[in-house]
Enzyme design. Structure first.
Site, PDB file in Angstrom:
ATOM      1  N   HIS A   8      19.423  55.502  24.533  1.00  0.00           N
ATOM      2  CA  HIS A   8      20.213  56.640  24.997  1.00  0.00           C
ATOM      3  C   HIS A   8      19.991  56.915  26.484  1.00  0.00           C
ATOM      4  CE1 HIS A   8      21.467  61.058  24.736  1.00  0.00           C
ATOM      5  NE2 HIS A   8      22.496  60.404  24.244  1.00  0.00           N
ATOM      6  N   LYS A  65      20.128  56.683  30.631  1.00  0.00           N
ATOM      7  CA  LYS A  65      21.150  56.504  31.681  1.00  0.00           C
ATOM      8  C   LYS A  65      20.421  56.365  33.006  1.00  0.00           C
ATOM      9  CE  LYS A  65      23.334  59.216  28.436  1.00  0.00           C
ATOM     10  NZ  LYS A  65      22.664  59.937  27.358  1.00  0.00           N
ATOM     11  N   ASP A 122      17.588  48.607  44.674  1.00  0.00           N
ATOM     12  CA  ASP A 122      16.661  48.055  45.675  1.00  0.00           C
ATOM     13  C   ASP A 122      15.227  48.565  45.527  1.00  0.00           C
ATOM     14  OD1 ASP A 122      18.637  46.519  46.800  1.00  0.00           O
ATOM     15  OD2 ASP A 122      19.075  47.920  48.425  1.00  0.00           O
ATOM     16  N   HIS A 145      27.308  69.109  28.644  1.00  0.00           N
ATOM     17  CA  HIS A 145      26.518  67.937  28.269  1.00  0.00           C
ATOM     18  C   HIS A 145      25.186  67.911  29.010  1.00  0.00           C
ATOM     19  CE1 HIS A 145      25.874  63.410  27.870  1.00  0.00           C
ATOM     20  NE2 HIS A 145      26.163  63.772  26.632  1.00  0.00           N
ATOM     21  N   LYS A 150      21.431  68.389  30.153  1.00  0.00           N
ATOM     22  CA  LYS A 150      20.165  68.393  29.413  1.00  0.00           C
ATOM     23  C   LYS A 150      19.069  68.847  30.373  1.00  0.00           C
ATOM     24  CE  LYS A 150      22.381  64.301  27.685  1.00  0.00           C
ATOM     25  NZ  LYS A 150      22.988  64.769  26.477  1.00  0.00           N
ATOM     26  N   ASP A 200       9.616  79.080  34.589  1.00  0.00           N
ATOM     27  CA  ASP A 200       8.762  79.814  35.538  1.00  0.00           C
ATOM     28  C   ASP A 200       8.877  79.402  37.006  1.00  0.00           C
ATOM     29  OD1 ASP A 200       7.859  81.156  33.357  1.00  0.00           O
ATOM     30  OD2 ASP A 200       5.840  80.344  33.384  1.00  0.00           O
TER      31      ASP A 200
END
Length: 355
Positions: free
Chosen positions: A87, A89, A94, A273, A275, A280
């Site tokens: 899952h 991404k 370089d 979408h 996440k 704090d």
């Protein structure tokens, strides 16, 4: 950044569409491969790896591996490892900079899909943490190739440039960072435990953005304890779901927290979408992990935790900005749910461990 690549491009995506965006990126990758840049791409089988696209890339010297492919081209559910998905991404260039977050490759991530406006979060990483992300990429590469890859530790070659960036921005958007990866190969549930630690150590507030709020019992109890201890908790979920079951199970779990003073927002502008877990003004965790059992226990996930006041404050501002296009879920409204809705929530709750 892809166009500026000189030595290597490493991309790892759950979804890599063969649409207008995917084709534009592939065109760049082909040009780079022809100019001697090493290009490695990992695509998860469940995310939909187009065979024509894969052939095009391989025919043009791009190294492509499919993560946990099914032996049956038209029957992916037959894959015995179907539950364990890549899952992640990642886009790393370089050994210098990288991208991590919720964005896959596809037009819907540019708000050009059936869900309309797409609200997501990603981070451009420039610094030593890129080498940690690269090490995790080659771990996945070894799984996909069914041959472990020995990643040789290296020095970050762009330290001077990174420090110049810090000086230029006077300390903003820099600081300590920590790469957190998880998967079924780990002895401990590192992503779940990372979120748990953030929750338990919070003193003032916890803000959570997630498309899927399906916490396990440990995380749910930790949130309850934090709320009862006076920590201000705000949770933002989509009002427009991408999966029917997820909407109702989201509703079930946030309902358990409303009586404890937790504030729940439903994002209306489009599909949320993003996440993100923020606490704090001290730490923000951004990456691929949803707030659910699948990300905690089954998927290969990766996040970056950033310990920097300026960045935490920036993400707090972003959260407040998203609140302007969200509605607060009121306890009085929630208690008026009818039997039919409560039944759907309860049924979906039973399915929570596999969602």
């Amino acid at each position: 950044d892809l166009k500026e690549a000189k030595h290597s491009i490493n991309m790892e995506y759950y979804i890599f569409r063969y649409d207008d965006l995917g084709k534009r990126i592939i065109d760049i990758l082909i040009k780079k491969a022809k100019n001697g840049v090493e290009v490695n791409v990992i695509i998860d089988e469940a995310g939909g790896a187009d065979r024509k696209m894969i052939k095009l890339m391989r025919d043009n010297n791009i190294n492509v591996e499919i993560f946990f492919p099914s032996p049956f081209a038209f029957f992916k559910i037959a894959n015995l490892r179907a539950n364990y998905r890549d899952h992640r991404k990642l886009c790393l260039i370089d050994s210098k900079l990288g991208y991590i977050g919720g964005f896959n490759i596809g037009l819907e991530y540019l708000s050009k899909g059936k869900l309309g406006h797409w609200r997501d979060t990603g981070v451009r990483v420039f610094g030593e943490a890129v080498l940690e992300l690269e090490k995790e990429f080659f771990f996945s590469w070894g799984i996909a190739k069914k041959k472990p890859v020995v990643y040789q530790p290296k020095e970050y070659a762009f330290e001077h440039e990174a420090f110049q960036e810090i000086i230029k921005t006077r300390g903003k958007y820099s600081g300590y960072s920590q790469v957190v990866s998880s998967g079924p190969n780990y002895q401990f549930k590192t992503m779940r435990d990372t979120f748990l630690k953030i929750i338990l150590e919070a003193k003032k507030y916890i803000y959570i953005q997630t498309p899927y709020f399906v916490p396990d019992d440990t995380i749910l109890e930790a949130l309850k304890i934090a709320a009862l201890s006076g920590v201000k908790i705000k949770i933002m979920i989509p009002d427009k779901p991408d999966h029917f079951f997820i909407y109702w199970v989201n509703q079930y779990f946030v309902g358990e927290l409303l009586d404890l003073g937790v504030t729940v927002y439903r994002y209306h502008k489009g599909f949320l979408h993003s996440k993100m877990v923020l606490a704090d003004d001290e730490v923000v965790s951004i990456g691929t992990a949803n707030f659910d059992n699948r990300s905690f226990y089954q998927n290969f996930e990766i996040n970056i935790n950033i310990y920097e006041k300026d960045i935490a404050e920036k993400f707090r501002e972003i959260f407040y900005d998203d609140m302007k296009t969200s509605s607060k879920l009121l306890r009085s409204e929630y208690s008026k749910r009818g039997f039919y809705i409560k039944s759907k929530e309860s049924i979906c709750r039973l399915l929570a461990p596999i969602l």
